[in-house]
Scaffold this active site. Sequence first.
Site, PDB file in Angstrom:
ATOM      1  N   ARG A  69       0.838  -1.199   0.000  1.00 33.78           N
ATOM      2  CA  ARG A  69       0.000   0.000   0.000  1.00 33.78           C
ATOM      3  C   ARG A  69       0.875   1.253   0.000  1.00 33.78           C
ATOM      4  O   ARG A  69       0.467   2.324  -0.430  1.00 33.78           O
ATOM      5  CB  ARG A  69      -0.960   0.005   1.216  1.00 33.78           C
ATOM      6  CG  ARG A  69      -1.813   1.265   1.310  1.00 33.78           C
ATOM      7  CD  ARG A  69      -3.093   1.091   2.145  1.00 33.78           C
ATOM      8  NE  ARG A  69      -2.889   0.377   3.393  1.00 33.78           N
ATOM      9  CZ  ARG A  69      -2.323   0.895   4.492  1.00 33.78           C
ATOM     10  NH1 ARG A  69      -1.900   2.153   4.495  1.00 33.78           N
ATOM     11  NH2 ARG A  69      -2.182   0.169   5.580  1.00 33.78           N
ATOM     12  N   TYR A 122     -14.118  17.161 -16.497  1.00 33.72           N
ATOM     13  CA  TYR A 122     -14.574  15.775 -16.455  1.00 33.72           C
ATOM     14  C   TYR A 122     -15.729  15.649 -15.444  1.00 33.72           C
ATOM     15  O   TYR A 122     -15.660  16.217 -14.349  1.00 33.72           O
ATOM     16  CB  TYR A 122     -13.397  14.882 -16.057  1.00 33.72           C
ATOM     17  CG  TYR A 122     -13.754  13.426 -16.044  1.00 33.72           C
ATOM     18  CD1 TYR A 122     -13.999  12.745 -17.227  1.00 33.72           C
ATOM     19  CD2 TYR A 122     -13.886  12.739 -14.843  1.00 33.72           C
ATOM     20  CE1 TYR A 122     -14.366  11.410 -17.226  1.00 33.72           C
ATOM     21  CE2 TYR A 122     -14.245  11.398 -14.826  1.00 33.72           C
ATOM     22  CZ  TYR A 122     -14.489  10.742 -16.021  1.00 33.72           C
ATOM     23  OH  TYR A 122     -14.852   9.431 -16.016  1.00 33.72           O
ATOM     24  N   ASP A 204      -5.394  18.766 -15.504  1.00 32.10           N
ATOM     25  CA  ASP A 204      -5.730  17.412 -15.951  1.00 32.10           C
ATOM     26  C   ASP A 204      -5.282  17.327 -17.411  1.00 32.10           C
ATOM     27  O   ASP A 204      -5.856  17.963 -18.295  1.00 32.10           O
ATOM     28  CB  ASP A 204      -7.250  17.184 -15.815  1.00 32.10           C
ATOM     29  CG  ASP A 204      -7.674  15.778 -16.237  1.00 32.10           C
ATOM     30  OD1 ASP A 204      -6.994  15.177 -17.097  1.00 32.10           O
ATOM     31  OD2 ASP A 204      -8.693  15.281 -15.728  1.00 32.10           O
ATOM     32  N   LYS A 229      -6.653   6.162 -20.087  1.00 32.24           N
ATOM     33  CA  LYS A 229      -6.805   6.635 -21.457  1.00 32.24           C
ATOM     34  C   LYS A 229      -5.521   6.374 -22.259  1.00 32.24           C
ATOM     35  O   LYS A 229      -5.178   5.229 -22.455  1.00 32.24           O
ATOM     36  CB  LYS A 229      -7.229   8.104 -21.437  1.00 32.24           C
ATOM     37  CG  LYS A 229      -8.361   8.400 -20.426  1.00 32.24           C
ATOM     38  CD  LYS A 229      -9.675   7.694 -20.756  1.00 32.24           C
ATOM     39  CE  LYS A 229     -10.686   7.703 -19.618  1.00 32.24           C
ATOM     40  NZ  LYS A 229     -10.997   8.988 -19.013  1.00 32.24           N
TER      41      LYS A 229
HETATM   42  C1  LIG Z   1     -11.497   9.438 -17.794  1.00 33.48           C
HETATM   43  C2  LIG Z   1     -11.109  10.758 -17.266  1.00 33.48           C
HETATM   44  C3  LIG Z   1     -10.955  10.984 -15.903  1.00 33.48           C
HETATM   45  C4  LIG Z   1     -11.267   9.933 -14.859  1.00 33.48           C
HETATM   46  O1  LIG Z   1     -10.370   8.867 -14.911  1.00 33.48           O
HETATM   47  P1  LIG Z   1     -10.722   7.374 -14.411  1.00 33.48           P
HETATM   48  O2  LIG Z   1      -9.460   6.647 -14.731  1.00 33.48           O
HETATM   49  O3  LIG Z   1     -11.904   6.909 -15.186  1.00 33.48           O
HETATM   50  O4  LIG Z   1     -11.000   7.451 -12.965  1.00 33.48           O
HETATM   51  C5  LIG Z   1     -10.527  12.240 -15.500  1.00 33.48           C
HETATM   52  N1  LIG Z   1     -10.269  13.209 -16.382  1.00 33.48           N
HETATM   53  C6  LIG Z   1     -10.416  13.035 -17.707  1.00 33.48           C
HETATM   54  C7  LIG Z   1     -10.124  14.154 -18.633  1.00 33.48           C
HETATM   55  C8  LIG Z   1     -10.838  11.804 -18.197  1.00 33.48           C
HETATM   56  O5  LIG Z   1     -10.998  11.650 -19.518  1.00 33.48           O
END
Ligand SMILES: *Cc1c(COP(=O)(O)O)cnc(C)c1O
Length: 417
Positions: A69, A122, A204, A229
């Site tokens: 962890r 998001y 982000d 992604k």
């Molecule tokens: C998919 C996404 C998230 C969230 O990520 P998860 O891995 O699904 O928790 C956050 N920001 C953006 C821009 C995303 O496309």
Amino acid sequence: MQPHEYAPESLMMSYGYKPELSEGAIKCPIFQTSTFVFKTAEDGKAFFEIAYGKRQKQAGEEPGLIYSRINNPDLEILEDRLALWDRAEKAAVFESGMSAISTVLMEFLTPGQVVLYSTPVYGGTHHFMNHVLQKFGITAVSFDVGASDAEIETIIQANGPGRLGMIYIETPANPTNALIDMAMCARIAQRHSTDGRRVVTAVDNTYMGPLWQHPLAHGADLVIYSATKYIGGHSDVIAGAVLGHAADIQKIKVLRTFLGNMCSPHTGWLLLRSLETLKVRMEQQQANAVQVAAFLQSHPKVEKVYYLGLLDAEKDTAQYAIYKSQCLGSGAMVSFDVKGGEAEAFRFLNHLRLTKLAVSLGGTESLAEHPATMTHTDIPDAEKDRIGISEKLIRLSVGIEHYNDIIHDVQQALEYV
Ligand SMILES: *Cc1c(COP(=O)(O)O)cnc(C)c1O
């Protein structure tokens, strides 16, 4: 010979891994273990002091492995490799993008503070800021993509400038690809930072990183990824990451230890494998997206295409200036308005054959979705109108198939519109 610095793609197969520590295995094994054996009690004591933030590391001191962890070789090697792309000092990996985002928000905001975020963000981020942080006395305030420094300043003043704790942005905005000037946001955060209160800028970077945009180079303090992604890239894993200054990442890792939201060794190992092909995948996806966007642009049933590469035809716009100053590529996310409304958009989506109808993005396969009723369904209608998320908007995540096949698929589905 001059000292030579390898490009990140050259280091993704080896960096940070010592085969001699793993029986000579060329690949880093999955360290599927909960706990690690200390050589001495003194070692155990020292490792815990660092992991729990009781003291800083001394020069040359390596934090030892304790418990999965807290740390694990797959995670540490992954973090070291991820940091290379963004030239970050350190990285921390998480079990999801949302874990990375929520941990950053909780670590750097305190009750009474304001987080100023760009809209659209998001959906999960929007929900966490407006419904979860609110319970802890933190106020979420938004500004629209395209807002100027002066407009943002007005919003800060209206919400008590002494309360600003973080500026949180997502650029390009999903799904319209509208850009936010990262350097401008970092300057605003600087301007509002005082001795006792540092205003942090977090970006982000899921849409463009880690290849086509490096927020730290434009003044951001923290870069956040949904590694689900492009980084994972195969639509088979959920994960997240945060990158930035060593001291900030250390704080984030301490909170991660207590939330227990690190990724598993197996997820870490999958992402190590993904990173080896990150650049070739992303470059192919981008090359394909350029072709798909050009095709859409010329199609009579398409009203408007939202793709960064098309900004090259709008050289006198503010968006173009931001694009040139902070993006290294045009990416692989293409959105477009079909002529018509929801019915026409749905007919297009229902007739795709090669491209799958699914949310998410950045994977090897092309995906299409309808933001207004799917990823962005929660956004109030007035806001949707303001930011250009209409019923006729389709979002495509372009994959690595042959672009002729993607175009053929899009073309035959458009016939039903
Ligand atoms: C998919 C996404 C998230 C969230 O990520 P998860 O891995 O699904 O928790 C956050 N920001 C953006 C821009 C995303 O496309």
